[in-house]
Design a protein around this motif. Structure first.
Motif, PDB file in Angstrom:
ATOM      1  N   VAL A 177       0.850  -1.198   0.000  1.00 31.47           N
ATOM      2  CA  VAL A 177       0.000   0.000   0.000  1.00 31.47           C
ATOM      3  C   VAL A 177       0.888   1.251   0.000  1.00 31.47           C
ATOM      4  O   VAL A 177       0.611   2.223  -0.705  1.00 31.47           O
ATOM      5  CB  VAL A 177      -0.966   0.008   1.211  1.00 31.47           C
ATOM      6  CG1 VAL A 177      -1.635   1.370   1.379  1.00 31.47           C
ATOM      7  CG2 VAL A 177      -2.006  -1.094   1.069  1.00 31.47           C
ATOM      8  N   LEU A 227       1.938   2.536  -3.387  1.00 26.29           N
ATOM      9  CA  LEU A 227       0.906   3.024  -4.307  1.00 26.29           C
ATOM     10  C   LEU A 227       1.067   4.515  -4.568  1.00 26.29           C
ATOM     11  O   LEU A 227       1.599   5.244  -3.719  1.00 26.29           O
ATOM     12  CB  LEU A 227      -0.489   2.788  -3.713  1.00 26.29           C
ATOM     13  CG  LEU A 227      -0.979   1.358  -3.602  1.00 26.29           C
ATOM     14  CD1 LEU A 227      -2.269   1.312  -2.791  1.00 26.29           C
ATOM     15  CD2 LEU A 227      -1.179   0.739  -4.978  1.00 26.29           C
ATOM     16  N   ARG A 246      -4.295   6.687  -4.627  1.00 30.20           N
ATOM     17  CA  ARG A 246      -4.735   5.322  -4.309  1.00 30.20           C
ATOM     18  C   ARG A 246      -4.419   4.966  -2.856  1.00 30.20           C
ATOM     19  O   ARG A 246      -5.230   4.356  -2.168  1.00 30.20           O
ATOM     20  CB  ARG A 246      -4.097   4.317  -5.254  1.00 30.20           C
ATOM     21  CG  ARG A 246      -4.588   4.464  -6.677  1.00 30.20           C
ATOM     22  CD  ARG A 246      -3.965   3.454  -7.596  1.00 30.20           C
ATOM     23  NE  ARG A 246      -4.366   3.727  -8.977  1.00 30.20           N
ATOM     24  CZ  ARG A 246      -4.020   2.974  -9.989  1.00 30.20           C
ATOM     25  NH1 ARG A 246      -3.272   1.897  -9.804  1.00 30.20           N
ATOM     26  NH2 ARG A 246      -4.415   3.278 -11.203  1.00 30.20           N
ATOM     27  N   ARG A 247      -3.232   5.358  -2.402  1.00 31.35           N
ATOM     28  CA  ARG A 247      -2.848   5.073  -1.009  1.00 31.35           C
ATOM     29  C   ARG A 247      -3.804   5.774  -0.044  1.00 31.35           C
ATOM     30  O   ARG A 247      -4.241   5.190   0.948  1.00 31.35           O
ATOM     31  CB  ARG A 247      -1.407   5.519  -0.756  1.00 31.35           C
ATOM     32  CG  ARG A 247      -0.922   5.179   0.639  1.00 31.35           C
ATOM     33  CD  ARG A 247       0.546   5.502   0.852  1.00 31.35           C
ATOM     34  NE  ARG A 247       0.850   6.895   0.573  1.00 31.35           N
ATOM     35  CZ  ARG A 247       1.618   7.319  -0.443  1.00 31.35           C
ATOM     36  NH1 ARG A 247       2.169   6.459  -1.265  1.00 31.35           N
ATOM     37  NH2 ARG A 247       1.834   8.602  -0.618  1.00 31.35           N
ATOM     38  N   VAL A 307      -7.185   3.892   0.104  1.00 33.97           N
ATOM     39  CA  VAL A 307      -7.077   2.652   0.889  1.00 33.97           C
ATOM     40  C   VAL A 307      -7.018   2.980   2.378  1.00 33.97           C
ATOM     41  O   VAL A 307      -7.693   2.330   3.186  1.00 33.97           O
ATOM     42  CB  VAL A 307      -5.847   1.825   0.455  1.00 33.97           C
ATOM     43  CG1 VAL A 307      -5.577   0.681   1.418  1.00 33.97           C
ATOM     44  CG2 VAL A 307      -6.037   1.290  -0.959  1.00 33.97           C
ATOM     45  N   ALA A 339      -6.347   0.199  -6.683  1.00 34.64           N
ATOM     46  CA  ALA A 339      -5.361   0.102  -5.601  1.00 34.64           C
ATOM     47  C   ALA A 339      -5.264  -1.327  -5.095  1.00 34.64           C
ATOM     48  O   ALA A 339      -4.164  -1.873  -4.930  1.00 34.64           O
ATOM     49  CB  ALA A 339      -5.732   1.053  -4.469  1.00 34.64           C
ATOM     50  N   SER A 382      -3.536  -3.565  -7.539  1.00 36.44           N
ATOM     51  CA  SER A 382      -2.088  -3.317  -7.522  1.00 36.44           C
ATOM     52  C   SER A 382      -1.426  -3.983  -6.319  1.00 36.44           C
ATOM     53  O   SER A 382      -0.353  -4.586  -6.442  1.00 36.44           O
ATOM     54  CB  SER A 382      -1.797  -1.817  -7.486  1.00 36.44           C
ATOM     55  OG  SER A 382      -2.225  -1.198  -8.666  1.00 36.44           O
TER      56      SER A 382
END
Length: 115
Positions: free
Chosen positions: A26, A29, A33-34, A37, A68, A71
């Motif tokens: 994470v 990312l 996206r991080r 999340v 995310a 990934s």
């Protein structure tokens, strides 16, 4: 379902290592996206709440979260394969239930579904 033995130190260590690897993924990312999340899983916010915080549509938040998580999953699969080394087949495909998408782009083909 079997309940894990609370004294199973090896299992708890493995779970902790997996969580650490997931959060490290994470951390790699892109920022947007991080942040999605983190807001979803740490702050436990809904997609609508995250959309308000970020000033984006709820749909955009859902797309960011989906990308995310994909990934992170891919990152963890790569790490798992490299940790096993060559010649170790491991557990097989990560998502064996996924088939090829049908021409409509709606997802896995379902031969039983009328079009």
């Amino acid at each position: 379902a079997m309940v894990a033995d609370p004294l199973d130190v090896a299992n708890e260590t493995e779970v902790r290592d997996e969580a650490r690897a997931a959060w490290a993924a994470v951390g790699r990312l892109p920022d947007d996206r991080r942040r999605v999340v983190t807001l979803r899983f740490v702050e436990e916010m809904s997609a609508a709440e995250i959309a308000d915080v970020l000033g984006r549509s709820e749909g955009a938040v859902r797309v960011l979260l989906h990308r995310a998580l994909r990934s992170v999953a891919a990152d963890l699969r790569r790490a798992d394969r490299s940790a096993r080394g060559p010649g170790d087949p491991g557990r097989g495909p990560a998502d064996p239930g996924r088939g090829p998408a049908d021409r409509s782009g709606r997802g896995p083909a379902d031969p039983g579904r009328a079009r």
